[in-house]
Design a protein around this motif. Structure first.
Motif, PDB file in Angstrom:
ATOM      1  N   SER A  16       1.188  -0.725   0.095  1.00 50.85           N
ATOM      2  CA  SER A  16      -0.089   0.306   0.065  1.00 50.85           C
ATOM      3  C   SER A  16       0.962   1.208   0.124  1.00 50.85           C
ATOM      4  O   SER A  16       0.579   2.047  -0.612  1.00 50.85           O
ATOM      5  N   GLY A  19       1.931   1.717  -3.136  1.00 52.44           N
ATOM      6  CA  GLY A  19       1.665   1.796  -4.421  1.00 52.44           C
ATOM      7  C   GLY A  19       0.660   2.833  -4.475  1.00 52.44           C
ATOM      8  O   GLY A  19       0.571   3.604  -4.976  1.00 52.44           O
ATOM      9  N   GLY A 231       2.837  -1.665 -13.073  1.00 49.83           N
ATOM     10  CA  GLY A 231       1.178  -1.101 -13.690  1.00 49.83           C
ATOM     11  C   GLY A 231       1.118  -0.202 -14.703  1.00 49.83           C
ATOM     12  O   GLY A 231       0.237  -0.707 -15.663  1.00 49.83           O
ATOM     13  N   LEU A 241      -1.910  -0.538  -8.115  1.00 47.45           N
ATOM     14  CA  LEU A 241      -1.983  -2.280  -7.669  1.00 47.45           C
ATOM     15  C   LEU A 241      -0.789  -2.689  -8.736  1.00 47.45           C
ATOM     16  O   LEU A 241      -0.396  -4.204  -7.366  1.00 47.45           O
ATOM     17  N   LEU A 244       0.943  -2.881  -4.859  1.00 40.99           N
ATOM     18  CA  LEU A 244       0.255  -4.453  -3.707  1.00 40.99           C
ATOM     19  C   LEU A 244       1.254  -5.617  -4.415  1.00 40.99           C
ATOM     20  O   LEU A 244       1.281  -6.023  -3.545  1.00 40.99           O
TER      21      LEU A 244
END
Length: 290
Positions: A16, A19, A231, A241, A244
């Motif tokens: 997190s 991210g 990503g 994402l 993560l």
């Protein structure tokens, strides 16, 4: 199974953080086409400013966060105006070199003002334990995950449904056409830096609450960079994402294979992914007519 779930939860926590920083990378790149290699340092600066505000004003978290959002936006906008705006029209490589110089400068400024010692980021939220089945998390760890989900949703809604978000997407698609349609490209660039500073700054606060605020926090930016590549540089939510995924893969590889893999597993993953999808998992393929 219990061990796997705890590794998974731990990976989601650090993922997190990655991210959020990765979203900051992607917002600036999507809007301006520039990689800000000072993103980790901007995150660290916002975290230090937040620590000072929390310490001096003795603010609860519910009041600290809105104040930090305003301060971070101002920091991002100011950095863009001083260091990036004069470089408009210059080669992208030159602008990237400016961001690298900015990164080194911010590291020195932080040590000069706050010193080289680490310090705890104490807030009323700190210290509690939450059990979710076999998984046990500290309150600040759960806060990091919730913060990521809230920010990711806010970024999606902003780009999808607001006029400014639409203008930023239009600028990313074709800057010249956006100018002809009346979009203030300079203002959009400043806004992108402000948003990126807010998002990554919140990541810095979450990390400092879990560990401490320290002058080596900038390294989180380097660890989050593979998430942006994974990503897609032009996909803020995809980059989130990716964070993560990098976090989960790092914790699982270190937990099941061996120590030291957490730092390198992200780079191994992007090497493999980029061999198959050079534009990232969620990035858009650029087509050029010849």
């Amino acid at each position: 199974m219990e061990l796997f779930l705890n590794f998974l939860a731990s990976g989601l926590v650090i993922g997190s953080i990655y991210g959020l920083i990765a979203i900051g990378f992607a917002v600036i790149f999507k809007t301006t086409g520039v990689l800000n290699f000072a993103q980790g340092e901007v995150m660290m600066l916002v975290a230090y400013v937040s620590w000072s505000l929390a310490t001096e004003l003795d603010l609860p978290l519910v009041l600290l966060i809105p104040l930090v959002v305003v301060a971070a936006a101002a920091i991002g906008a100011l950095l863009e105006r001083i260091f990036i705006r004069p470089m408009l029209g210059e080669p992208v490589f030159a602008i990237i070199m400016v961001t690298i110089g900015l990164a080194v400068t911010l590291r020195s400024v932080i040590v000069l003002i706050w010193g080289a010692d680490a310090a705890a980021f104490d807030v009323p939220l700190k210290g509690g334990l939450i059990e979710i089945g076999p998984v046990v998390l500290f309150t600040e760890q759960l806060f990091a995950i919730v913060l990521f989900l809230v920010v990711a949703l806010a970024i999606f809604l902003f780009f999808r449904f607001t006029r400014i978000g639409t203008a930023m997407r239009a600028t990313a698609q074709d800057e010249t056409t956006a100018l002809l349609m009346g979009v203030d490209v300079k203002r959009i660039s400043m806004l992108a830096w402000a948003i990126a500073a807010v998002v990554s700054g919140l990541a810095g606060i979450a990390f400092a609450m879990m560990i401490s605020r320290a002058p080596d926090m900038w390294f989180l930016g380097l660890r989050a960079f593979p998430a942006t590549i994974l990503g897609g540089l032009d996909a803020p939510l995809g980059s989130g994402l990716g964070g993560l995924l990098i976090g989960v893969i790092g914790d699982l590889s270190e937990g099941y294979i061996g120590q030291g893999l957490k730092e390198i597993s992200g780079f191994v993953v992007i090497i493999v992914i980029l061999m198959v999808r050079p534009y990232g998992l969620f990035g858009q393929r650029e087509l050029e007519r010849v």
